[in-house]
Design an enzyme around this catalytic site. Structure first.
Site, PDB file in Angstrom:
ATOM      1  N   LYS A  89     -68.481 -28.971 -18.653  1.00  7.50           N
ATOM      2  CA  LYS A  89     -68.610 -29.659 -17.359  1.00  7.50           C
ATOM      3  C   LYS A  89     -67.740 -28.990 -16.309  1.00  7.50           C
ATOM      4  O   LYS A  89     -68.182 -28.746 -15.187  1.00  7.50           O
ATOM      5  CB  LYS A  89     -68.179 -31.132 -17.529  1.00  7.50           C
ATOM      6  CG  LYS A  89     -67.918 -31.847 -16.223  1.00  7.50           C
ATOM      7  CD  LYS A  89     -67.504 -33.285 -16.432  1.00  7.50           C
ATOM      8  CE  LYS A  89     -66.018 -33.520 -16.470  1.00  7.50           C
ATOM      9  NZ  LYS A  89     -65.309 -33.449 -15.205  1.00  7.50           N
ATOM     10  N   ASN A  90     -66.491 -28.687 -16.670  1.00 10.61           N
ATOM     11  CA  ASN A  90     -65.549 -28.176 -15.677  1.00 10.61           C
ATOM     12  C   ASN A  90     -65.796 -26.719 -15.291  1.00 10.61           C
ATOM     13  O   ASN A  90     -65.130 -26.199 -14.398  1.00 10.61           O
ATOM     14  CB  ASN A  90     -64.108 -28.350 -16.162  1.00 10.61           C
ATOM     15  CG  ASN A  90     -63.683 -29.806 -16.116  1.00 10.61           C
ATOM     16  OD1 ASN A  90     -64.428 -30.663 -15.651  1.00 10.61           O
ATOM     17  ND2 ASN A  90     -62.491 -30.100 -16.614  1.00 10.61           N
TER      18      ASN A  90
ATOM     19  N   ARG B 131     -69.854 -39.184 -17.906  1.00 10.71           N
ATOM     20  CA  ARG B 131     -69.566 -38.100 -16.962  1.00 10.71           C
ATOM     21  C   ARG B 131     -69.227 -36.811 -17.692  1.00 10.71           C
ATOM     22  O   ARG B 131     -69.342 -35.730 -17.118  1.00 10.71           O
ATOM     23  CB  ARG B 131     -68.381 -38.482 -16.058  1.00 10.71           C
ATOM     24  CG  ARG B 131     -68.690 -39.634 -15.142  1.00 10.71           C
ATOM     25  CD  ARG B 131     -67.530 -39.962 -14.271  1.00 10.71           C
ATOM     26  NE  ARG B 131     -67.127 -38.759 -13.529  1.00 10.71           N
ATOM     27  CZ  ARG B 131     -66.091 -38.699 -12.725  1.00 10.71           C
ATOM     28  NH1 ARG B 131     -65.345 -39.760 -12.559  1.00 10.71           N
ATOM     29  NH2 ARG B 131     -65.800 -37.598 -12.094  1.00 10.71           N
TER      30      ARG B 131
ATOM     31  N   ARG C 248     -53.803 -37.270  -6.466  1.00  9.19           N
ATOM     32  CA  ARG C 248     -54.811 -36.213  -6.413  1.00  9.19           C
ATOM     33  C   ARG C 248     -55.153 -35.793  -4.975  1.00  9.19           C
ATOM     34  O   ARG C 248     -56.293 -35.930  -4.519  1.00  9.19           O
ATOM     35  CB  ARG C 248     -56.077 -36.628  -7.173  1.00  9.19           C
ATOM     36  CG  ARG C 248     -55.822 -36.951  -8.625  1.00  9.19           C
ATOM     37  CD  ARG C 248     -57.071 -37.079  -9.444  1.00  9.19           C
ATOM     38  NE  ARG C 248     -57.513 -35.805  -9.997  1.00  9.19           N
ATOM     39  CZ  ARG C 248     -58.596 -35.651 -10.739  1.00  9.19           C
ATOM     40  NH1 ARG C 248     -59.354 -36.670 -11.005  1.00  9.19           N
ATOM     41  NH2 ARG C 248     -58.929 -34.466 -11.206  1.00  9.19           N
TER      42      ARG C 248
ATOM     43  N   ILE D 156     -48.981 -32.902 -15.704  1.00  8.29           N
ATOM     44  CA  ILE D 156     -49.952 -32.490 -14.678  1.00  8.29           C
ATOM     45  C   ILE D 156     -50.221 -33.626 -13.683  1.00  8.29           C
ATOM     46  O   ILE D 156     -50.111 -33.447 -12.486  1.00  8.29           O
ATOM     47  CB  ILE D 156     -51.288 -32.042 -15.328  1.00  8.29           C
ATOM     48  CG1 ILE D 156     -51.038 -30.912 -16.336  1.00  8.29           C
ATOM     49  CG2 ILE D 156     -52.292 -31.615 -14.255  1.00  8.29           C
ATOM     50  CD1 ILE D 156     -50.556 -29.612 -15.746  1.00  8.29           C
TER      51      ILE D 156
ATOM     52  N   ARG E 256     -64.508 -36.045  -8.039  1.00  9.55           N
ATOM     53  CA  ARG E 256     -63.477 -35.195  -7.468  1.00  9.55           C
ATOM     54  C   ARG E 256     -64.059 -33.811  -7.097  1.00  9.55           C
ATOM     55  O   ARG E 256     -63.686 -33.209  -6.097  1.00  9.55           O
ATOM     56  CB  ARG E 256     -62.380 -35.065  -8.527  1.00  9.55           C
ATOM     57  CG  ARG E 256     -61.329 -34.048  -8.263  1.00  9.55           C
ATOM     58  CD  ARG E 256     -60.207 -34.605  -7.451  1.00  9.55           C
ATOM     59  NE  ARG E 256     -59.250 -33.562  -7.129  1.00  9.55           N
ATOM     60  CZ  ARG E 256     -58.351 -33.664  -6.183  1.00  9.55           C
ATOM     61  NH1 ARG E 256     -58.259 -34.764  -5.472  1.00  9.55           N
ATOM     62  NH2 ARG E 256     -57.513 -32.695  -5.940  1.00  9.55           N
TER      63      ARG E 256
ATOM     64  N   CYS F 247     -61.935 -39.577 -11.299  1.00 10.61           N
ATOM     65  CA  CYS F 247     -61.025 -40.328 -12.154  1.00 10.61           C
ATOM     66  C   CYS F 247     -59.700 -40.543 -11.433  1.00 10.61           C
ATOM     67  O   CYS F 247     -59.170 -39.647 -10.788  1.00 10.61           O
ATOM     68  CB  CYS F 247     -60.785 -39.561 -13.450  1.00 10.61           C
ATOM     69  SG  CYS F 247     -62.221 -39.583 -14.533  1.00 10.61           S
TER      70      CYS F 247
ATOM     71  N   ASP G   9     -56.286 -32.831 -20.324  1.00 12.90           N
ATOM     72  CA  ASP G   9     -57.554 -33.500 -20.645  1.00 12.90           C
ATOM     73  C   ASP G   9     -57.708 -33.829 -22.130  1.00 12.90           C
ATOM     74  O   ASP G   9     -58.700 -34.447 -22.524  1.00 12.90           O
ATOM     75  CB  ASP G   9     -58.742 -32.632 -20.185  1.00 12.90           C
ATOM     76  CG  ASP G   9     -58.963 -32.726 -18.678  1.00 12.90           C
ATOM     77  OD1 ASP G   9     -58.224 -33.479 -18.017  1.00 12.90           O
ATOM     78  OD2 ASP G   9     -59.873 -32.047 -18.169  1.00 12.90           O
TER      79      ASP G   9
HETATM   80  C1  UD1 Z   1     -59.302 -29.983 -12.951  1.00 12.02           C
HETATM   81  C2  UD1 Z   1     -60.255 -30.556 -13.981  1.00 12.02           C
HETATM   82  C3  UD1 Z   1     -59.636 -31.775 -14.653  1.00 12.02           C
HETATM   83  C4  UD1 Z   1     -58.272 -31.409 -15.240  1.00 12.02           C
HETATM   84  C5  UD1 Z   1     -57.401 -30.728 -14.193  1.00 12.02           C
HETATM   85  C6  UD1 Z   1     -56.078 -30.200 -14.756  1.00 12.02           C
HETATM   86  C7  UD1 Z   1     -62.446 -30.048 -13.075  1.00 12.02           C
HETATM   87  C8  UD1 Z   1     -63.717 -30.556 -12.497  1.00 12.02           C
HETATM   88  N1  UD1 Z   1     -61.486 -30.969 -13.308  1.00 12.02           N
HETATM   89  O1  UD1 Z   1     -59.082 -30.992 -11.970  1.00 12.02           O
HETATM   90  O2  UD1 Z   1     -60.517 -32.210 -15.674  1.00 12.02           O
HETATM   91  O3  UD1 Z   1     -57.644 -32.584 -15.680  1.00 12.02           O
HETATM   92  O4  UD1 Z   1     -58.088 -29.618 -13.603  1.00 12.02           O
HETATM   93  O5  UD1 Z   1     -56.326 -29.319 -15.818  1.00 12.02           O
HETATM   94  O6  UD1 Z   1     -62.302 -28.872 -13.365  1.00 12.02           O
HETATM   95  N2  UD1 Z   1     -52.985 -31.015  -6.500  1.00 12.02           N
HETATM   96  C9  UD1 Z   1     -52.374 -31.105  -5.280  1.00 12.02           C
HETATM   97  N3  UD1 Z   1     -53.084 -30.714  -4.170  1.00 12.02           N
HETATM   98  C10 UD1 Z   1     -54.354 -30.206  -4.244  1.00 12.02           C
HETATM   99  C11 UD1 Z   1     -54.963 -30.114  -5.530  1.00 12.02           C
HETATM  100  C12 UD1 Z   1     -54.252 -30.526  -6.630  1.00 12.02           C
HETATM  101  O7  UD1 Z   1     -51.241 -31.542  -5.162  1.00 12.02           O
HETATM  102  O8  UD1 Z   1     -54.932 -29.860  -3.212  1.00 12.02           O
HETATM  103  C13 UD1 Z   1     -52.254 -31.484  -7.717  1.00 12.02           C
HETATM  104  C14 UD1 Z   1     -52.960 -32.644  -8.418  1.00 12.02           C
HETATM  105  O9  UD1 Z   1     -52.665 -33.883  -7.830  1.00 12.02           O
HETATM  106  C15 UD1 Z   1     -52.432 -32.526  -9.827  1.00 12.02           C
HETATM  107  C16 UD1 Z   1     -52.237 -31.000 -10.001  1.00 12.02           C
HETATM  108  O10 UD1 Z   1     -52.274 -30.460  -8.683  1.00 12.02           O
HETATM  109  O11 UD1 Z   1     -51.201 -33.169  -9.958  1.00 12.02           O
HETATM  110  C17 UD1 Z   1     -53.296 -30.342 -10.815  1.00 12.02           C
HETATM  111  O12 UD1 Z   1     -54.574 -30.654 -10.284  1.00 12.02           O
HETATM  112  P1  UD1 Z   1     -55.772 -29.606 -10.333  1.00 12.02           P
HETATM  113  O13 UD1 Z   1     -55.376 -28.495 -11.253  1.00 12.02           O
HETATM  114  O14 UD1 Z   1     -56.172 -29.253  -8.948  1.00 12.02           O
HETATM  115  O15 UD1 Z   1     -56.902 -30.466 -11.012  1.00 12.02           O
HETATM  116  P2  UD1 Z   1     -58.416 -30.639 -10.576  1.00 12.02           P
HETATM  117  O16 UD1 Z   1     -58.955 -29.337 -10.076  1.00 12.02           O
HETATM  118  O17 UD1 Z   1     -58.529 -31.846  -9.711  1.00 12.02           O
END
Ligand code: UD1
Length: 419
Positions: A23-24, A399, A121, A327, A92, A116, A305
C-alpha cells in the site's frame, strides 16, 4: 461501520500466504502517475485507500482502470489540480498528490489530510520542500494552495527529520523540475526506492541513496511501467500471526531484508525463520520469550507500523518488554483495547510502555480499532483469546490488508467481516 469477528484458534496457523503489493508504495506511485504520459502498475493491491487514490485521479482528469492486479492510469483531455475536501479527509496520502498536480497543472490545492490519527501529523515539511523548489504556497488550517506557473527549479533539500511523505513529495517534484536536486537526510524506506524505480521507468533520473540525487526533466515524464514491491508490513503481520499461535507459515512474494529488525526480534524470541528470494518461512514454537526492549525508528530500524502487532504478541508470551515509539507522538491506541482483553501493559508516557507477558491466552472481548495497525494488532489478539474477539472499526483494517478474510481462512483462521 464494519467489524471483524475472529473465532479464536483451536490450532496453530499453517499454510501459505501470498503477500500483496505494498500500500505504502502503490499510493505514492499512483500520485506520481500524474507526472507521466500514462502508467501501468502491476501488483497493485485492492484496498480502500487505493480506491480513494483512484477517485482523486479521476477527479483530477485521469482514467483509472483495473484488470486483476494491474492498474492503468491515463490522462484524459483536461486536468485540474484540485483534490476535493472529502477525498483529502479519507487518507493522509492525499497530500502526496499536491506536488504532482502542481507540476502538471502549474497550480494545485489540497485540503488538510485525514488518515490514521497517530498524533499531530503536520505537513510543514511537504510545504518546505515545495517552497525550496520555488513554489508559492498559501496555507491555512484547512487548505494548501501551491502555484508554480513556470515550473519548479532544482535545489538542495535538507530535511530536518527523515519524513517518508516529505521525501516522496521531494522526489516527485524534483523529477520534473529544471536542474539538479539533492535530498539530504531523506527517509530511506524501501517504498521510496520503489518510487524512484517507478519514476525512472518513465524516464526520470533519480539515484536513491543516503542522499537522493535527481536530475530534473524540466517537464512531465513518459509512460511508466512498474510492479509494486511486496508489502513488508503485511508480511510482518502474518509472521506475527504465526508467532502468536505457535504456527508455521510460508510467505510468498515477501522480502525478509525489508523487515530485518522484526525478523531478528522473532528469532530472538525463539522462532525459526528462513528466507529465499521473495519468500519467508517461519516455524514458531508455542513458548516464546520477550526481547526485553524495542524502539521504533526510521528505516532500516524497527518500523512503527509493526509496533502494535508486536505489542499483541508480547502480551501473550513470556517475560517483560519495554517499548518506545519514536516516530509518532501518539501511537498507543491499541493499548487500552489490549488491556480490555486482559493484557498487562503499563503506560509510562505518551511514547513508552511496558508489556508483561501473560504466557497464556487473552480474554474474549469486543474491542475497537482506532487506526489501521491497531486493528491488525487486535485481530492478532483475537487469535490469542480462547473464544476470539470482535474488532469494531473494521474499515481501518480494510485500508491496508488485501483479502484479509480469505488469506486468513486459508491458514486456518476463522474470521468474518460484517457491516
Ligand atoms: C508513512 C507511512 C506510514 C508510516 C510512516 C512512518 C505511507 C502512506 N504511510 O507515513 O504508514 O507509519 O511513514 O514510517 O507511506 N512530520 C512532520 N511534518 C511533515 C511530515 C511529517 O513533522 O510535514 C512528522 C510526522 O508527524 C511524524 C514523522 O514526521 O512524527 C514521520 O512521519 P512520515 O515519515 O512523514 O510519515 P508519513 O509519510 O505520514
Amino acid at each position: 461501520m464494519g467489524y471483524f469477528t475472529v473465532s479464536g484458534l483451536d490450532m496453530p496457523v499453517s499454510g501459505e500466504v501470498r503477500i500483496s503489493g505494498a500500500k505504502n508504495a502503490a499510493l505514492p506511485e499512483l500520485a506520481a502517475a500524474v507526472l507521466c504520459e500514462g502508467a501501468a502498475l502491476d501488483n497493485c493491491p485492492r484496498l480502500s485507500d487505493i480506491e480513494t487514490a483512484a477517485k482523486i485521479l479521476e477527479n483530477a482528469g485521469f482514467s483509472f482502470e483495473r484488470a486483476g492486479g494491474c492498474v492503468s492510469v491515463l490522462p484524459r483531455e483536461n486536468q485540474n489540480g484540485c483534490v476535493p475536501e472529502e477525498l483529502c479527509g479519507k487518507m493522509r496520502s492525499s497530500i502526496l498528490f499536491l506536488a504532482p498536480l502542481l507540476c502538471r497543472c502549474g497550480e494545485a490545492a489540497v485540503y488538510m489530510p485525514g488518515g490514521c490519527c497517530l498524533g499531530a501529523r503536520p505537513v510543514d515539511l511537504h510545504i518546505y520542500v515545495l517552497e525550496t523548489l520555488g513554489a508559492k504556497i498559501s496555507a491555512d488550517n484547512c487548505k494548501i494552495t501551491a502555484s508554480a506557473p513556470n515550473g519548479l527549479n532544482g535545489a538542495e533539500i535538507d530535511l530536518p527529520i527523515p519524513s517518508v511523505g516529505a521525501t516522496e513529495t521531494a522526489v516527485m517534484a524534483a523529477a520534473c523540475a529544471s536542474g539538479e536536486s539533492v535530498i539530504k537526510n531523506p527517509a530511506m524506506e524501501p517504498e521510496i526506492e520503489d518510487l524512484c524505480r517507478f519514476l525512472n521507468s518513465a524516464g526520470a533520473d533519480t539515484v536513491f541513496g543516503r542522499e537522493i540525487k535527481i536530475r530534473g526533466k524540466n517537464g512531465l515524464l513518459e509512460r511508466a511501467q512498474h510492479s509494486v514491491m511486496p508489502d513488508r508490513i503485511e508480511a510482518g503481520t502474518y509472521l506475527a500471526a504465526a508467532a502468536i499461535t505457535g504456527g508455521e507459515l510460508y510467505l510468498k512474494n515477501a522480502e525478509q531484508r525489508h523487515i530485518l529488525p522484526f525478523i531478528k526480534i522473532l528469532e530472538n524470541m525463539g522462532c525459526i525463520i528462513k528466507s529465499r528470494s521473495q519468500s519467508i518461512y517461519i516455524d514458531a514454537p508455542g513458548c516464546l520469550y520477550s526481547p526485553g526492549l524495542v524502539e521504533t525508528a526510521p528505516y532500516p530500524e524497527f518500523p512503527t507500523d509493526l509496533q502494535p502487532q508486536l505489542t499483541a504478541l508480547l502480551a501473550v508470551k513470556r517475560g517483560k518488554c519495554t517499548v518506545r515509539e519514536n516516530i509518532f507522538e501518539s501511537r498507543l491506541g491499541h493499548i487500552p483495547q489490549l488491556r480490555k482483553m486482559g493484557a498487562d501493559i503499563e503506560i509510562h508516557d505518551e511514547r513508552t510502555f511496558t508489556v508483561r507477558g501473560l504466557d497464556g491466552p487473552l480474554k474474549s472481548e469486543s474491542v475497537r480499532a482506532t487506526d489501521l495497525r491497531c486493528g491488525a494488532a487486535l485481530i492478532l489478539a483475537g487469535l490469542a483469546a480462547k473464544n476470539g474477539n470482535r474488532v469494531e472499526g473494521g474499515e481501518y483494517i480494510l485500508r491496508g490488508y488485501e483479502d484479509i478474510c480469505k488469506k486468513m481462512s486459508l491458514i486456518g483462521i476463522k474470521i468474518k467481516y460484517s457491516t
